[in-house]
Scaffold this motif. Sequence first.
Motif, PDB file in Angstrom:
ATOM      1  N   ALA A  39     -12.642 -11.871  10.426  1.00 47.38           N
ATOM      2  CA  ALA A  39     -13.571 -12.781  11.081  1.00 47.38           C
ATOM      3  C   ALA A  39     -13.392 -12.678  12.595  1.00 47.38           C
ATOM      4  O   ALA A  39     -12.339 -12.224  13.069  1.00 47.38           O
ATOM      5  CB  ALA A  39     -13.314 -14.212  10.617  1.00 47.38           C
ATOM      6  N   PRO A  40     -14.393 -13.088  13.355  1.00 47.05           N
ATOM      7  CA  PRO A  40     -14.290 -13.030  14.817  1.00 47.05           C
ATOM      8  C   PRO A  40     -13.052 -13.754  15.324  1.00 47.05           C
ATOM      9  O   PRO A  40     -12.767 -14.878  14.899  1.00 47.05           O
ATOM     10  CB  PRO A  40     -15.578 -13.722  15.285  1.00 47.05           C
ATOM     11  CG  PRO A  40     -16.535 -13.523  14.175  1.00 47.05           C
ATOM     12  CD  PRO A  40     -15.718 -13.577  12.921  1.00 47.05           C
ATOM     13  N   ALA A  41     -12.317 -13.100  16.190  1.00 51.17           N
ATOM     14  CA  ALA A  41     -11.128 -13.665  16.827  1.00 51.17           C
ATOM     15  C   ALA A  41     -10.001 -13.958  15.838  1.00 51.17           C
ATOM     16  O   ALA A  41      -9.081 -14.729  16.150  1.00 51.17           O
ATOM     17  CB  ALA A  41     -11.477 -14.925  17.607  1.00 51.17           C
ATOM     18  N   LYS A  42     -10.085 -13.358  14.663  1.00 53.96           N
ATOM     19  CA  LYS A  42      -9.018 -13.557  13.680  1.00 53.96           C
ATOM     20  C   LYS A  42      -8.468 -12.213  13.232  1.00 53.96           C
ATOM     21  O   LYS A  42      -9.114 -11.177  13.384  1.00 53.96           O
ATOM     22  CB  LYS A  42      -9.534 -14.339  12.469  1.00 53.96           C
ATOM     23  CG  LYS A  42      -9.874 -15.787  12.777  1.00 53.96           C
ATOM     24  CD  LYS A  42     -10.169 -16.555  11.509  1.00 53.96           C
ATOM     25  CE  LYS A  42     -10.420 -18.020  11.790  1.00 53.96           C
ATOM     26  NZ  LYS A  42     -10.682 -18.790  10.538  1.00 53.96           N
ATOM     27  N   GLU A  43      -7.272 -12.253  12.646  1.00 59.41           N
ATOM     28  CA  GLU A  43      -6.687 -11.031  12.152  1.00 59.41           C
ATOM     29  C   GLU A  43      -7.309 -10.656  10.805  1.00 59.41           C
ATOM     30  O   GLU A  43      -7.822 -11.509  10.075  1.00 59.41           O
ATOM     31  CB  GLU A  43      -5.173 -11.196  12.012  1.00 59.41           C
ATOM     32  CG  GLU A  43      -4.468 -11.367  13.335  1.00 59.41           C
ATOM     33  CD  GLU A  43      -2.956 -11.321  13.194  1.00 59.41           C
ATOM     34  OE1 GLU A  43      -2.270 -11.320  14.223  1.00 59.41           O
ATOM     35  OE2 GLU A  43      -2.469 -11.293  12.057  1.00 59.41           O
ATOM     36  N   ARG A  44      -7.209  -9.379  10.490  1.00 59.07           N
ATOM     37  CA  ARG A  44      -7.680  -8.911   9.203  1.00 59.07           C
ATOM     38  C   ARG A  44      -6.861  -9.552   8.091  1.00 59.07           C
ATOM     39  O   ARG A  44      -5.653  -9.702   8.220  1.00 59.07           O
ATOM     40  CB  ARG A  44      -7.555  -7.396   9.141  1.00 59.07           C
ATOM     41  CG  ARG A  44      -8.041  -6.756   7.859  1.00 59.07           C
ATOM     42  CD  ARG A  44      -7.867  -5.262   7.937  1.00 59.07           C
ATOM     43  NE  ARG A  44      -6.483  -4.910   8.219  1.00 59.07           N
ATOM     44  CZ  ARG A  44      -6.064  -3.692   8.563  1.00 59.07           C
ATOM     45  NH1 ARG A  44      -6.959  -2.726   8.712  1.00 59.07           N
ATOM     46  NH2 ARG A  44      -4.794  -3.458   8.762  1.00 59.07           N
ATOM     47  N   GLU A  45      -7.523  -9.904   7.003  1.00 61.55           N
ATOM     48  CA  GLU A  45      -6.815 -10.515   5.894  1.00 61.55           C
ATOM     49  C   GLU A  45      -7.245  -9.893   4.571  1.00 61.55           C
ATOM     50  O   GLU A  45      -8.367  -9.416   4.414  1.00 61.55           O
ATOM     51  CB  GLU A  45      -7.051 -12.027   5.852  1.00 61.55           C
ATOM     52  CG  GLU A  45      -8.485 -12.453   5.602  1.00 61.55           C
ATOM     53  CD  GLU A  45      -8.626 -13.954   5.449  1.00 61.55           C
ATOM     54  OE1 GLU A  45      -7.616 -14.686   5.493  1.00 61.55           O
ATOM     55  OE2 GLU A  45      -9.779 -14.414   5.279  1.00 61.55           O
ATOM     56  N   PHE A  46      -6.349  -9.960   3.641  1.00 56.14           N
ATOM     57  CA  PHE A  46      -6.603  -9.450   2.296  1.00 56.14           C
ATOM     58  C   PHE A  46      -7.566 -10.367   1.557  1.00 56.14           C
ATOM     59  O   PHE A  46      -7.495 -11.587   1.690  1.00 56.14           O
ATOM     60  CB  PHE A  46      -5.277  -9.360   1.543  1.00 56.14           C
ATOM     61  CG  PHE A  46      -5.421  -9.131   0.063  1.00 56.14           C
ATOM     62  CD1 PHE A  46      -5.192 -10.164  -0.828  1.00 56.14           C
ATOM     63  CD2 PHE A  46      -5.791  -7.887  -0.424  1.00 56.14           C
ATOM     64  CE1 PHE A  46      -5.309  -9.966  -2.182  1.00 56.14           C
ATOM     65  CE2 PHE A  46      -5.924  -7.675  -1.771  1.00 56.14           C
ATOM     66  CZ  PHE A  46      -5.690  -8.718  -2.665  1.00 56.14           C
ATOM     67  N   VAL A  47      -8.450  -9.765   0.761  1.00 59.17           N
ATOM     68  CA  VAL A  47      -9.391 -10.544  -0.040  1.00 59.17           C
ATOM     69  C   VAL A  47      -9.145 -10.319  -1.528  1.00 59.17           C
ATOM     70  O   VAL A  47      -8.908 -11.267  -2.279  1.00 59.17           O
ATOM     71  CB  VAL A  47     -10.844 -10.173   0.307  1.00 59.17           C
ATOM     72  CG1 VAL A  47     -11.820 -10.925  -0.593  1.00 59.17           C
ATOM     73  CG2 VAL A  47     -11.136 -10.461   1.773  1.00 59.17           C
ATOM     74  N   ALA A  48      -9.203  -9.060  -1.953  1.00 61.00           N
ATOM     75  CA  ALA A  48      -9.055  -8.748  -3.371  1.00 61.00           C
ATOM     76  C   ALA A  48      -8.712  -7.276  -3.524  1.00 61.00           C
ATOM     77  O   ALA A  48      -9.009  -6.473  -2.638  1.00 61.00           O
ATOM     78  CB  ALA A  48     -10.339  -9.065  -4.138  1.00 61.00           C
ATOM     79  N   ALA A  49      -8.104  -6.929  -4.645  1.00 58.66           N
ATOM     80  CA  ALA A  49      -7.802  -5.536  -4.935  1.00 58.66           C
ATOM     81  C   ALA A  49      -7.867  -5.308  -6.439  1.00 58.66           C
ATOM     82  O   ALA A  49      -7.625  -6.229  -7.226  1.00 58.66           O
ATOM     83  CB  ALA A  49      -6.435  -5.143  -4.377  1.00 58.66           C
TER      84      ALA A  49
END
Length: 123
Positions: A39-49
Amino acid sequence: VQLQASGGGLVQAGGSLRVSCAASARPFSRFAVGWFRQAPAKEREFVAAVNWSGGDAIYADSVKGRFTISRENAKNMVYLQMNSLKPEDTAVYYCAATGELSASSRANLYDYWGQGTLVTVSS
Protein backbone atom coordinates in the motif's frame (compact mmCIF):
# COMPACT_ATOMS: atom_id res chain seq x y z
CA VAL A 1 10.42 -17.45 -14.86
CA GLN A 2 8.23 -14.53 -15.86
CA LEU A 3 5.09 -13.62 -13.97
CA GLN A 4 2.30 -11.35 -15.17
CA ALA A 5 -0.32 -10.15 -12.70
CA SER A 6 -3.63 -8.83 -13.94
CA GLY A 7 -7.21 -8.22 -12.91
CA GLY A 8 -6.81 -5.27 -10.58
CA GLY A 9 -9.26 -2.40 -10.60
CA LEU A 10 -11.60 -0.21 -8.62
CA VAL A 11 -14.23 -1.85 -6.43
CA GLN A 12 -16.51 -0.66 -3.68
CA ALA A 13 -16.07 -1.82 -0.11
CA GLY A 14 -17.80 -5.15 0.41
CA GLY A 15 -17.30 -6.12 -3.20
CA SER A 16 -15.22 -8.85 -4.81
CA LEU A 17 -12.38 -9.01 -7.27
CA ARG A 18 -10.18 -11.75 -8.66
CA VAL A 19 -6.60 -11.10 -9.61
CA SER A 20 -4.65 -13.53 -11.75
CA CYS A 21 -1.02 -14.43 -12.21
CA ALA A 22 0.21 -15.98 -15.43
CA ALA A 23 3.56 -17.75 -15.26
CA SER A 24 6.02 -18.81 -17.92
CA ALA A 25 7.62 -21.52 -15.78
CA ARG A 26 7.77 -25.06 -17.21
CA PRO A 27 6.78 -27.14 -15.39
CA PHE A 28 4.83 -24.71 -13.28
CA SER A 29 4.24 -27.35 -10.64
CA ARG A 30 7.88 -27.02 -9.51
CA PHE A 31 7.10 -23.67 -7.90
CA ALA A 32 5.12 -22.48 -4.92
CA VAL A 33 3.46 -19.12 -5.56
CA GLY A 34 2.60 -16.27 -3.26
CA TRP A 35 0.73 -13.00 -3.36
CA PHE A 36 2.12 -9.93 -1.63
CA ARG A 37 0.84 -6.38 -1.55
CA GLN A 38 2.19 -2.92 -0.94
CA ALA A 39 0.00 0.00 0.00
CA PRO A 40 1.13 3.62 -0.43
CA ALA A 41 3.75 4.60 2.14
CA LYS A 42 3.72 1.11 3.61
CA GLU A 43 6.03 -1.85 3.43
CA ARG A 44 5.27 -4.87 1.31
CA GLU A 45 3.33 -7.52 3.17
CA PHE A 46 2.43 -11.13 2.66
CA VAL A 47 -1.14 -11.93 1.61
CA ALA A 48 -1.40 -15.59 0.64
CA ALA A 49 0.61 -18.47 -0.77
CA VAL A 50 -0.12 -21.85 -2.31
CA ASN A 51 2.10 -24.91 -2.54
CA TRP A 52 3.16 -26.64 -5.75
CA SER A 53 0.01 -28.76 -6.10
CA GLY A 54 -2.57 -26.33 -4.83
CA GLY A 55 -3.36 -28.64 -1.96
CA ASP A 56 -2.07 -26.36 0.76
CA ALA A 57 -2.47 -22.64 1.23
CA ILE A 58 -1.60 -20.11 3.91
CA TYR A 59 -3.00 -16.64 4.53
CA ALA A 60 -2.22 -13.48 6.41
CA ASP A 61 -4.53 -13.00 9.37
CA SER A 62 -5.86 -9.80 7.82
CA VAL A 63 -7.31 -11.65 4.81
CA LYS A 64 -8.13 -15.05 6.27
CA GLY A 65 -11.72 -15.99 5.56
CA ARG A 66 -12.07 -13.33 2.85
CA PHE A 67 -9.40 -14.24 0.29
CA THR A 68 -8.80 -17.56 -1.45
CA ILE A 69 -5.70 -18.49 -3.41
CA SER A 70 -5.84 -21.24 -6.03
CA ARG A 71 -3.87 -22.47 -8.99
CA GLU A 72 -4.30 -24.32 -12.25
CA ASN A 73 -0.97 -25.90 -13.13
CA ALA A 74 -2.18 -27.05 -16.54
CA LYS A 75 -2.78 -23.39 -17.43
CA ASN A 76 0.22 -21.95 -15.54
CA MET A 77 -2.16 -19.73 -13.60
CA VAL A 78 -2.60 -18.68 -9.99
CA TYR A 79 -5.62 -16.74 -8.75
CA LEU A 80 -6.47 -14.67 -5.73
CA GLN A 81 -10.19 -14.37 -5.13
CA MET A 82 -10.86 -11.42 -2.87
CA ASN A 83 -14.26 -11.07 -1.21
CA SER A 84 -15.64 -8.62 1.35
CA LEU A 85 -13.03 -6.11 0.31
CA LYS A 86 -12.15 -3.27 2.64
CA PRO A 87 -10.52 0.10 1.92
CA GLU A 88 -7.43 -1.12 3.77
CA ASP A 89 -7.01 -3.80 1.09
CA THR A 90 -6.07 -1.06 -1.36
CA ALA A 91 -2.57 -1.82 -2.64
CA VAL A 92 -0.50 -3.00 -5.55
CA TYR A 93 -0.71 -6.78 -5.55
CA TYR A 94 2.31 -8.78 -6.65
CA CYS A 95 2.58 -12.47 -7.42
CA ALA A 96 5.87 -14.21 -6.79
CA ALA A 97 7.26 -17.70 -7.35
CA THR A 98 9.78 -19.76 -5.45
CA GLY A 99 11.55 -23.02 -6.24
CA GLU A 100 10.45 -24.21 -2.81
CA LEU A 101 7.52 -26.61 -3.10
CA SER A 102 5.80 -25.53 0.12
CA ALA A 103 3.83 -22.34 0.57
CA SER A 104 5.72 -19.66 2.46
CA SER A 105 5.06 -16.17 3.79
CA ARG A 106 8.75 -15.26 3.64
CA ALA A 107 9.32 -12.78 0.84
CA ASN A 108 13.05 -13.48 0.77
CA LEU A 109 12.38 -17.04 -0.42
CA TYR A 110 10.72 -15.82 -3.61
CA ASP A 111 13.08 -15.52 -6.55
CA TYR A 112 10.68 -14.31 -9.22
CA TRP A 113 8.28 -11.38 -9.06
CA GLY A 114 5.62 -10.01 -11.36
CA GLN A 115 5.05 -6.33 -12.05
CA GLY A 116 1.99 -5.91 -9.84
CA THR A 117 -1.64 -4.97 -10.38
CA LEU A 118 -3.39 -2.15 -8.55
CA VAL A 119 -6.46 -2.88 -6.46
CA THR A 120 -8.38 0.13 -5.15
CA VAL A 121 -11.25 -0.32 -2.71
CA SER A 122 -13.46 2.71 -2.23
CA SER A 123 -15.41 3.33 0.96
